[in-house]
Motif scaffolding. Sequence first.
Motif, PDB file in Angstrom:
ATOM      1  N   GLY A 141       0.822  -1.217   0.000  1.00 30.24           N
ATOM      2  CA  GLY A 141       0.000   0.000   0.000  1.00 30.24           C
ATOM      3  C   GLY A 141       0.849   1.257   0.000  1.00 30.24           C
ATOM      4  O   GLY A 141       0.689   2.123   0.857  1.00 30.24           O
ATOM      5  N   SER A 161       1.038   3.452  -2.572  1.00 29.74           N
ATOM      6  CA  SER A 161       0.628   4.437  -3.589  1.00 29.74           C
ATOM      7  C   SER A 161       0.242   5.762  -2.959  1.00 29.74           C
ATOM      8  O   SER A 161       0.184   6.775  -3.650  1.00 29.74           O
ATOM      9  CB  SER A 161      -0.544   3.888  -4.415  1.00 29.74           C
ATOM     10  N   SER A 162      -0.068   5.768  -1.667  1.00 30.87           N
ATOM     11  CA  SER A 162      -0.420   7.032  -1.025  1.00 30.87           C
ATOM     12  C   SER A 162      -0.194   6.952   0.480  1.00 30.87           C
ATOM     13  O   SER A 162       0.177   5.904   1.010  1.00 30.87           O
ATOM     14  CB  SER A 162      -1.886   7.407  -1.330  1.00 30.87           C
ATOM     15  N   ILE A 170       0.568   6.798   4.316  1.00 33.04           N
ATOM     16  CA  ILE A 170       1.653   6.322   5.185  1.00 33.04           C
ATOM     17  C   ILE A 170       2.648   5.460   4.404  1.00 33.04           C
ATOM     18  O   ILE A 170       3.867   5.607   4.548  1.00 33.04           O
ATOM     19  CB  ILE A 170       1.054   5.546   6.379  1.00 33.04           C
ATOM     20  N   SER A 190       1.129  -1.574  -5.043  1.00 25.57           N
ATOM     21  CA  SER A 190      -0.167  -0.942  -5.313  1.00 25.57           C
ATOM     22  C   SER A 190      -0.954  -1.894  -6.195  1.00 25.57           C
ATOM     23  O   SER A 190      -0.360  -2.693  -6.915  1.00 25.57           O
ATOM     24  CB  SER A 190       0.047   0.388  -6.051  1.00 25.57           C
ATOM     25  N   ARG A 191      -2.277  -1.782  -6.136  1.00 27.56           N
ATOM     26  CA  ARG A 191      -3.071  -2.593  -7.079  1.00 27.56           C
ATOM     27  C   ARG A 191      -2.970  -2.017  -8.479  1.00 27.56           C
ATOM     28  O   ARG A 191      -3.184  -2.702  -9.453  1.00 27.56           O
ATOM     29  CB  ARG A 191      -4.538  -2.646  -6.617  1.00 27.56           C
ATOM     30  N   ASP A 210      -2.220  -7.099  -4.969  1.00 33.78           N
ATOM     31  CA  ASP A 210      -3.526  -6.977  -4.324  1.00 33.78           C
ATOM     32  C   ASP A 210      -3.456  -7.924  -3.133  1.00 33.78           C
ATOM     33  O   ASP A 210      -3.372  -9.148  -3.308  1.00 33.78           O
ATOM     34  CB  ASP A 210      -4.635  -7.390  -5.301  1.00 33.78           C
ATOM     35  N   VAL A 211      -3.482  -7.382  -1.923  1.00 33.62           N
ATOM     36  CA  VAL A 211      -3.265  -8.229  -0.740  1.00 33.62           C
ATOM     37  C   VAL A 211      -4.427  -9.195  -0.478  1.00 33.62           C
ATOM     38  O   VAL A 211      -4.329 -10.051   0.387  1.00 33.62           O
ATOM     39  CB  VAL A 211      -2.967  -7.401   0.543  1.00 33.62           C
ATOM     40  N   ASN A 267       1.199  -2.518   5.500  1.00 32.61           N
ATOM     41  CA  ASN A 267       0.519  -1.226   5.684  1.00 32.61           C
ATOM     42  C   ASN A 267      -0.811  -1.141   4.937  1.00 32.61           C
ATOM     43  O   ASN A 267      -1.700  -0.411   5.358  1.00 32.61           O
ATOM     44  CB  ASN A 267       1.490  -0.134   5.195  1.00 32.61           C
ATOM     45  N   SER A 279      -0.769  -0.838  12.570  1.00 31.57           N
ATOM     46  CA  SER A 279      -2.037  -1.031  13.269  1.00 31.57           C
ATOM     47  C   SER A 279      -2.703   0.335  13.403  1.00 31.57           C
ATOM     48  O   SER A 279      -2.727   1.130  12.450  1.00 31.57           O
ATOM     49  CB  SER A 279      -1.742  -1.682  14.629  1.00 31.57           C
ATOM     50  N   TYR A 305     -13.446  -1.778  11.531  1.00 29.34           N
ATOM     51  CA  TYR A 305     -12.088  -1.230  11.400  1.00 29.34           C
ATOM     52  C   TYR A 305     -11.325  -1.507  12.696  1.00 29.34           C
ATOM     53  O   TYR A 305     -10.207  -2.042  12.680  1.00 29.34           O
ATOM     54  CB  TYR A 305     -12.131   0.265  11.097  1.00 29.34           C
ATOM     55  N   LYS A 355      -8.026  -4.093  13.481  1.00 29.57           N
ATOM     56  CA  LYS A 355      -6.764  -3.663  14.087  1.00 29.57           C
ATOM     57  C   LYS A 355      -6.535  -4.349  15.448  1.00 29.57           C
ATOM     58  O   LYS A 355      -5.402  -4.669  15.797  1.00 29.57           O
ATOM     59  CB  LYS A 355      -6.730  -2.134  14.215  1.00 29.57           C
ATOM     60  N   GLY A 412      -2.239   7.422  15.502  1.00 29.73           N
ATOM     61  CA  GLY A 412      -3.524   8.055  15.792  1.00 29.73           C
ATOM     62  C   GLY A 412      -4.035   8.603  14.476  1.00 29.73           C
ATOM     63  O   GLY A 412      -3.830   7.980  13.427  1.00 29.73           O
ATOM     64  N   VAL A 431      -4.032  10.484  11.099  1.00 37.16           N
ATOM     65  CA  VAL A 431      -2.984  10.895  10.164  1.00 37.16           C
ATOM     66  C   VAL A 431      -3.677  11.455   8.919  1.00 37.16           C
ATOM     67  O   VAL A 431      -4.688  10.895   8.468  1.00 37.16           O
ATOM     68  CB  VAL A 431      -2.105   9.686   9.757  1.00 37.16           C
ATOM     69  N   THR A 468      -4.265  11.511   5.467  1.00 39.34           N
ATOM     70  CA  THR A 468      -4.000  10.696   4.269  1.00 39.34           C
ATOM     71  C   THR A 468      -5.301  10.558   3.476  1.00 39.34           C
ATOM     72  O   THR A 468      -6.331  11.110   3.865  1.00 39.34           O
ATOM     73  CB  THR A 468      -3.546   9.266   4.647  1.00 39.34           C
ATOM     74  N   ASN A 492     -11.032   7.549   1.052  1.00 42.87           N
ATOM     75  CA  ASN A 492     -11.200   6.148   0.624  1.00 42.87           C
ATOM     76  C   ASN A 492     -12.089   5.333   1.565  1.00 42.87           C
ATOM     77  O   ASN A 492     -12.370   4.166   1.273  1.00 42.87           O
ATOM     78  CB  ASN A 492      -9.827   5.451   0.524  1.00 42.87           C
TER      79      ASN A 492
HETATM   80  N1  LIG Z   1      -4.786   7.726   8.182  1.00 42.78           N
HETATM   81  C1  LIG Z   1      -4.980   7.412   9.447  1.00 42.78           C
HETATM   82  O1  LIG Z   1      -5.514   8.232  10.232  1.00 42.78           O
HETATM   83  C2  LIG Z   1      -4.555   6.077   9.969  1.00 42.78           C
HETATM   84  C3  LIG Z   1      -4.545   5.882  11.357  1.00 42.78           C
HETATM   85  C4  LIG Z   1      -4.165   4.642  11.862  1.00 42.78           C
HETATM   86  C5  LIG Z   1      -3.803   3.614  11.003  1.00 42.78           C
HETATM   87  N2  LIG Z   1      -3.834   3.826   9.647  1.00 42.78           N
HETATM   88  C6  LIG Z   1      -3.473   2.693   8.801  1.00 42.78           C
HETATM   89  O2  LIG Z   1      -2.446   3.052   7.909  1.00 42.78           O
HETATM   90  C7  LIG Z   1      -2.485   2.203   6.768  1.00 42.78           C
HETATM   91  C8  LIG Z   1      -2.335   3.043   5.506  1.00 42.78           C
HETATM   92  O3  LIG Z   1      -3.450   3.899   5.387  1.00 42.78           O
HETATM   93  P1  LIG Z   1      -3.351   5.418   4.894  1.00 42.78           P
HETATM   94  O4  LIG Z   1      -3.900   6.249   5.984  1.00 42.78           O
HETATM   95  O5  LIG Z   1      -2.013   5.710   4.351  1.00 42.78           O
HETATM   96  O6  LIG Z   1      -4.481   5.393   3.738  1.00 42.78           O
HETATM   97  P2  LIG Z   1      -4.436   5.617   2.151  1.00 42.78           P
HETATM   98  O7  LIG Z   1      -3.775   6.912   1.840  1.00 42.78           O
HETATM   99  O8  LIG Z   1      -5.840   5.415   1.695  1.00 42.78           O
HETATM  100  O9  LIG Z   1      -3.504   4.429   1.624  1.00 42.78           O
HETATM  101  C9  LIG Z   1      -3.940   3.102   1.663  1.00 42.78           C
HETATM  102  C10 LIG Z   1      -3.003   2.219   0.857  1.00 42.78           C
HETATM  103  O10 LIG Z   1      -3.469   0.869   0.988  1.00 42.78           O
HETATM  104  C11 LIG Z   1      -3.499   0.274  -0.288  1.00 42.78           C
HETATM  105  N3  LIG Z   1      -4.525  -0.758  -0.403  1.00 42.78           N
HETATM  106  C12 LIG Z   1      -5.821  -0.722  -0.063  1.00 42.78           C
HETATM  107  N4  LIG Z   1      -6.412  -1.890  -0.332  1.00 42.78           N
HETATM  108  C13 LIG Z   1      -5.457  -2.705  -0.848  1.00 42.78           C
HETATM  109  C14 LIG Z   1      -5.422  -4.053  -1.338  1.00 42.78           C
HETATM  110  N5  LIG Z   1      -6.521  -4.845  -1.372  1.00 42.78           N
HETATM  111  N6  LIG Z   1      -4.254  -4.566  -1.794  1.00 42.78           N
HETATM  112  C15 LIG Z   1      -3.144  -3.793  -1.792  1.00 42.78           C
HETATM  113  N7  LIG Z   1      -3.100  -2.522  -1.374  1.00 42.78           N
HETATM  114  C16 LIG Z   1      -4.259  -1.987  -0.904  1.00 42.78           C
HETATM  115  C17 LIG Z   1      -3.720   1.413  -1.280  1.00 42.78           C
HETATM  116  O11 LIG Z   1      -3.079   1.043  -2.502  1.00 42.78           O
HETATM  117  P3  LIG Z   1      -3.775   0.924  -3.949  1.00 42.78           P
HETATM  118  O12 LIG Z   1      -5.154   1.527  -3.835  1.00 42.78           O
HETATM  119  O13 LIG Z   1      -2.864   1.702  -4.842  1.00 42.78           O
HETATM  120  O14 LIG Z   1      -3.769  -0.518  -4.241  1.00 42.78           O
HETATM  121  C18 LIG Z   1      -2.989   2.564  -0.617  1.00 42.78           C
HETATM  122  O15 LIG Z   1      -1.649   2.632  -1.046  1.00 42.78           O
HETATM  123  C19 LIG Z   1      -3.805   1.423   6.852  1.00 42.78           C
HETATM  124  O16 LIG Z   1      -3.545   0.123   7.318  1.00 42.78           O
HETATM  125  C20 LIG Z   1      -4.596   2.217   7.888  1.00 42.78           C
HETATM  126  O17 LIG Z   1      -5.522   1.414   8.571  1.00 42.78           O
HETATM  127  C21 LIG Z   1      -4.193   5.029   9.124  1.00 42.78           C
END
Ligand SMILES: NC(=O)c1ccc[n+]([C@@H]2O[C@H](COP(=O)([O-])OP(=O)(O)OC[C@H]3O[C@@H](n4cnc5c(N)ncnc54)[C@H](OP(=O)(O)O)[C@@H]3O)[C@@H](O)[C@H]2O)c1
Length: 275
Positions: free
Chosen positions: A13, A15-16, A18, A37-38, A54-55, A81, A132, A146, A150, A177, A179, A181, A186
């Motif tokens: 993951g 592509s965007s 974290i 990335s997918r 694709d995970v 991630n 997590s 969700y 986690k 906490g 972030v 993104t 999404n």
């Molecule tokens: N943002 C927050 O506040 C926050 C807080 C705590 C934890 N997190 C965790 O941080 C991690 C990253 O999230 P983010 O906040 O960076 O969100 P994001 O910007 O939406 O990025 C999510 C990433 O996950 C990938 N993804 C989603 N489904 C997938 C699949 N089936 N196979 C492969 N890749 C997949 C996407 O890649 P493609 O779409 O390009 O495949 C994308 O690169 C997640 O596990 C999220 O739960 C986020």
Amino acid sequence: MDASQGRVVLITGASSGIGRACAELLSARGHIVYGTSRRPGAVEARGWRLVEMDVTRDDSVQRAVDEVLTREGRIDVVVNNAGYALAGALEDISVEEASGLLDTNLLGVLRVCKAVLPSMRERRAGLLIHISSLGGMVGLPFQSFYSASKFALEGLTESLRQEVAPFGIQATLVQPGDVRTRLTENRVKAQRSGPGSAYQAPFETALRTIENDERNGVPAEDVARTVLELMEGGPVRVRYAVGKLAQRAAVLAKWVLPSRTFEQIVMSLYGLSRG
Ligand SMILES: NC(=O)c1ccc[n+]([C@@H]2O[C@H](COP(=O)([O-])OP(=O)(O)OC[C@H]3O[C@@H](n4cnc5c(N)ncnc54)[C@H](OP(=O)(O)O)[C@@H]3O)[C@@H](O)[C@H]2O)c1
């Protein structure tokens, strides 16, 4: 291996958000980074490579891992991630929506671990970093699955650590906490959470708070810095919290305060009160 030498890192993951911030920071630091990335063609990567994964698909995960192993001969670090958020009252979440989330956020980690562990065991080295959430320590309203994904990742990683330690492999949890993104944009909303739902009004109120908190969250680079530090440091702890002090303190408060008092505070933060 010396931590300052380039380590081969696979980040799911990337592509965007974290994942991307980790890829950019670790590659700038001299590590050999493969992000997934997918749709890898849709993303620009400078100084690191993107591979398709694709995970939710065994074959896709194995192919991507094989590609990195063929090119580099090893994978030193994996950042599990990839993930997304699902929102809605539990009663409004369909079994399909819940399974889809668990398939990505939880079983995706299983698939990646199963693909990378044989080569790590053979080399008797490796580090698995699982992204997590503080929502993996505190159940949040309208984020039940969700949080469940986690919480499950937390338990999975605690177990895994003990199993792989005799092979010289480490595993750890990073708990962000809020972030800033694309997670917010999404986020999947349960199809039944709209008109006709008994929870529509409180759900929409809580969702505004959730989205507002995320938009005012810390930058993804903060999480990337934690990943880099623990990767280049000594033996890893079980978990590392990242984010605003108030959010990290909330986890502590959960253990210190009486459970109903803590729950009352969380409910009021999301505009809920007991009937
Ligand atoms: N943002 C927050 O506040 C926050 C807080 C705590 C934890 N997190 C965790 O941080 C991690 C990253 O999230 P983010 O906040 O960076 O969100 P994001 O910007 O939406 O990025 C999510 C990433 O996950 C990938 N993804 C989603 N489904 C997938 C699949 N089936 N196979 C492969 N890749 C997949 C996407 O890649 P493609 O779409 O390009 O495949 C994308 O690169 C997640 O596990 C999220 O739960 C986020």
